[in-house]
Design a protein around this motif. Structure first.
Motif, PDB file in Angstrom:
ATOM      1  N   PHE A 159      18.644 -84.031   3.743  1.00 32.86           N
ATOM      2  CA  PHE A 159      19.210 -82.801   2.929  1.00 32.86           C
ATOM      3  C   PHE A 159      19.289 -83.362   1.825  1.00 32.86           C
ATOM      4  CE2 PHE A 159      21.129 -81.219   7.324  1.00 32.86           C
ATOM      5  CZ  PHE A 159      20.392 -80.187   7.215  1.00 32.86           C
ATOM      6  N   ARG A 160      19.645 -84.625   1.421  1.00 31.87           N
ATOM      7  CA  ARG A 160      20.018 -85.141   0.076  1.00 31.87           C
ATOM      8  C   ARG A 160      18.703 -85.129  -0.901  1.00 31.87           C
ATOM      9  NH1 ARG A 160      22.419 -83.053  -2.254  1.00 31.87           N
ATOM     10  NH2 ARG A 160      22.408 -84.507  -3.936  1.00 31.87           N
ATOM     11  N   THR A 161      17.740 -85.566  -0.216  1.00 32.77           N
ATOM     12  CA  THR A 161      16.309 -85.588  -0.847  1.00 32.77           C
ATOM     13  C   THR A 161      15.715 -84.270  -1.220  1.00 32.77           C
ATOM     14  OG1 THR A 161      15.902 -87.717   0.457  1.00 32.77           O
ATOM     15  CG2 THR A 161      14.008 -86.475  -0.356  1.00 32.77           C
TER      16      THR A 161
ATOM     17  N   LYS B  99      14.663 -80.822  -6.156  1.00 34.38           N
ATOM     18  CA  LYS B  99      14.789 -79.734  -6.765  1.00 34.38           C
ATOM     19  C   LYS B  99      16.164 -79.450  -7.746  1.00 34.38           C
ATOM     20  CE  LYS B  99      16.933 -77.167  -2.805  1.00 34.38           C
ATOM     21  NZ  LYS B  99      18.052 -76.688  -3.303  1.00 34.38           N
ATOM     22  N   ARG B 100      16.906 -80.623  -7.963  1.00 31.48           N
ATOM     23  CA  ARG B 100      17.964 -80.741  -9.026  1.00 31.48           C
ATOM     24  C   ARG B 100      17.449 -80.316 -10.386  1.00 31.48           C
ATOM     25  NH1 ARG B 100      22.811 -79.937  -8.009  1.00 31.48           N
ATOM     26  NH2 ARG B 100      22.811 -81.395  -6.541  1.00 31.48           N
TER      27      ARG B 100
ATOM     28  N   THR C  69      14.571 -87.168 -19.134  1.00 37.00           N
ATOM     29  CA  THR C  69      15.369 -86.518 -18.147  1.00 37.00           C
ATOM     30  C   THR C  69      14.509 -85.483 -17.614  1.00 37.00           C
ATOM     31  OG1 THR C  69      17.036 -85.420 -19.269  1.00 37.00           O
ATOM     32  CG2 THR C  69      17.467 -87.428 -18.566  1.00 37.00           C
ATOM     33  N   GLU C  70      13.133 -85.134 -17.974  1.00 37.31           N
ATOM     34  CA  GLU C  70      12.494 -84.115 -17.670  1.00 37.31           C
ATOM     35  C   GLU C  70      11.707 -84.067 -16.266  1.00 37.31           C
ATOM     36  OE1 GLU C  70       8.920 -81.371 -19.246  1.00 37.31           O
ATOM     37  OE2 GLU C  70      10.175 -82.129 -20.696  1.00 37.31           O
ATOM     38  N   THR C  71      12.560 -83.796 -15.270  1.00 40.35           N
ATOM     39  CA  THR C  71      11.889 -84.023 -13.983  1.00 40.35           C
ATOM     40  C   THR C  71      11.230 -82.558 -13.583  1.00 40.35           C
ATOM     41  OG1 THR C  71      13.908 -82.750 -12.934  1.00 40.35           O
ATOM     42  CG2 THR C  71      14.054 -85.056 -12.990  1.00 40.35           C
ATOM     43  N   LEU C  72      10.523 -82.742 -12.444  1.00 40.02           N
ATOM     44  CA  LEU C  72       9.425 -81.793 -12.095  1.00 40.02           C
ATOM     45  C   LEU C  72       9.992 -80.271 -12.277  1.00 40.02           C
ATOM     46  CD1 LEU C  72       7.465 -83.238  -9.040  1.00 40.02           C
ATOM     47  CD2 LEU C  72       6.683 -82.814 -11.690  1.00 40.02           C
TER      48      LEU C  72
ATOM     49  N   TYR D 272      12.440 -91.452  -9.592  1.00 38.13           N
ATOM     50  CA  TYR D 272      13.567 -92.411 -10.091  1.00 38.13           C
ATOM     51  C   TYR D 272      14.902 -91.617  -9.703  1.00 38.13           C
ATOM     52  CZ  TYR D 272      16.365 -94.831 -13.514  1.00 38.13           C
ATOM     53  OH  TYR D 272      17.484 -95.355 -14.117  1.00 38.13           O
ATOM     54  N   GLN D 273      14.872 -90.202 -10.019  1.00 43.36           N
ATOM     55  CA  GLN D 273      16.042 -89.741 -10.048  1.00 43.36           C
ATOM     56  C   GLN D 273      16.408 -89.667  -8.383  1.00 43.36           C
ATOM     57  OE1 GLN D 273      16.286 -86.034  -9.518  1.00 43.36           O
ATOM     58  NE2 GLN D 273      18.198 -85.637  -9.254  1.00 43.36           N
ATOM     59  N   VAL D 274      15.606 -89.087  -7.628  1.00 43.56           N
ATOM     60  CA  VAL D 274      15.844 -89.093  -6.069  1.00 43.56           C
ATOM     61  C   VAL D 274      16.075 -90.320  -5.405  1.00 43.56           C
ATOM     62  CG1 VAL D 274      14.614 -88.263  -4.048  1.00 43.56           C
ATOM     63  CG2 VAL D 274      14.331 -86.905  -6.087  1.00 43.56           C
TER      64      VAL D 274
END
Length: 308
Positions: free
Chosen positions: A238-240, A245-246, A262-265, A93-95
C-alpha cells in the motif's frame, strides 16, 4: 404423535427451493455484483481506456488542431528523454527512502505500543493525528516549518549554534525533506497494519518460547516477524503504490524544484499535460506509472501468505 400433528408439522416447514430458482446458483451472484462492476467500470475503466488512447496520440492542447494518432511514438520519445529517466530515478529514490523508513519506524512503534506501558492508550491516539490531515495541508505545514528565515526547524537548530539551512531550496536537501514529510504523514498507517498483525499472534506461542529460554531478539526474529510477514508485505504494498503516485505534498512544498530536484514521474506527467500542453506525452508517462505499480503489486502479492 398423531398423524394429523405430523401432517401439520410438515405443512409448517419452509418450502424446498426448486431447481432453477432465481435465488440459486451463480446467476444470483452475478445479478447482485453487477451494479458494483458497472460502477467500477464507469469510474475507473473508461477513464483508463481514455488515458491509454490519449497516450497514443499527438495532442497539443495549445492549438486548435485535433489529436492525431501516432501509435507508440510518445513512448519511444520518452525512452530517449534524459529528463524522463531523471524523473524515474527520483521517483525510485523517493519511494525506497519513504517506504523503508516508514516500515522500520512503523514496526518499532507498533512493538512499543503493543507492550503494556503506562500511557500507551494516549500514544495510540496521538500517533493517528498525522493521518487526520490531508496531504496538501501537511505539505503547507512542513513548508512553513522548514522555511529558511522563519521556520521552526531552523530556529530549533539555531539554539544549537547551527546556521540556517535551506531545506527546500538546496537540491541535495529538497528530496530528503519531502521524504521526511511523507514519513511523518503516513507512518501511522504502517503502525496500524503491523499492530493488527501483532494482535493476531497467539499469546501461548510467545509464552512457550519464553519458557524455552528464547531471548527477546530471538522471539522477534524467529516468531513475531515471520508470523506478521503478510501484514508487513501488505503495508509495503500500500505504501509503495501511494509513494509512486505521490503528488500533492511534493507539488505544494517544492513544485518539483529547486530546478527539477524533486520532479518525480507524477509531476513530470503533470507538467507535460498542463505546463507544456502535451497531453499525449503526459498520458504516456501516466501509463508507464500504471505499469510500474501493477508490476510491483503483482510481485509483492506473491508474498502475502502466512508462512507454512
Amino acid at each position: 404423535m398423531s398423524e394429523s400433528a405430523l401432517a401439520k408439522g410438515r405443512s409448517m416447514r419452509p418450502a424446498a427451493r426448486t431447481a432453477g430458482s432465481w435465488t440459486d446458483g451463480p446467476r444470483t451472484d452475478l445479478l447482485l455484483l453487477a451494479p458494483a462492476f458497472v460502477g467500477l467500470l464507469a469510474l475507473t475503466g473508461l477513464p483508463l481506456l481514455g488515458a491509454l488512447w490519449t497516450s497514443l496520440q499527438a495532442w497539443d492542447l495549445g492549438t486548435s488542431e485535433p489529436p492525431r494518432f501516432i501509435g507508440v511514438e510518445n513512448f519511444r520519445v520518452l525512452a530517449t528523454d534524459a529528463a524522463f529517466w531523471k524523473a524515474a530515478g527520483l521517483t525510485a529514490y523517493q519511494v525506497v527512502g519513504t517506504v523503508s523508513v516508514q516500515l522500520v519506524l512503523g514496526i518499532l512503534i507498533a512493538l512499543l505500543l503493543s507492550r503494556r506501558l503506562r500511557g500507551a492508550g494516549l500514544l495510540r491516539a496521538l500517533y493517528l493525528l498525522p493521518m487526520m490531515s490531508t496531504p496538501v495541508v501537511v505539505g503547507l505545514l512542513w513548508k512553513m516549518l522548514l522555511n529558511t528565515d522563519s521556520g521552526a526547524v531552523n530556529q530549533l537548530i539555531g539554539v544549537l549554534g547551527l546556521g540556517p539551512v535551506d531545506w527546500l531550496g538546496d537540491p541535495a536537501l529538497a528530496m530528503p525533506s519531502v521524504i521526511g514529510t511523507d514519513v511523518w504523514l503516513s507512518t501511522p498507517f504502517v503502525v496500524i497494519i503491523v499492530t493488527a498483525g501483532l494482535q493476531s499472534i497467539p499469546g501461548e506461542t510467545l509464552e512457550a518460547a519464553t519458557v524455552d529460554g528464547a531471548s527477546a531478539w530471538q522471539r522477534l526474529r524467529f516468531i513475531i516477524l515471520p508470523m506478521i510477514r503478510p501484514m508487513i508485505v501488505l503495508a509495503v504494498l500500500f505504501r509503495t503504490m501511494d509513494a509512486i503516485k505521490r503528488f500533492d505534498t511534493i507539488y505544494v512544498m517544492t513544485g518539483g524544484g529547486p530546478g527539477n530536484a524533486t520532479e518525480t514521474l507524477d509531476l513530470h506527467a503533470f507538467f507535460f499535460s498542463f505546463q507544456y500542453l502535451d497531453a499525449g506525452k503526459g498520458a504516456a508517462v501516466a501509463m508507464i506509472m500504471l505499469a510500474i505499480i501493477m508490476t510491483v503489486s503483482a510481485t509483492l502479492l506473491r508474498y502475502v501468505r502466512p508462512p507454512g
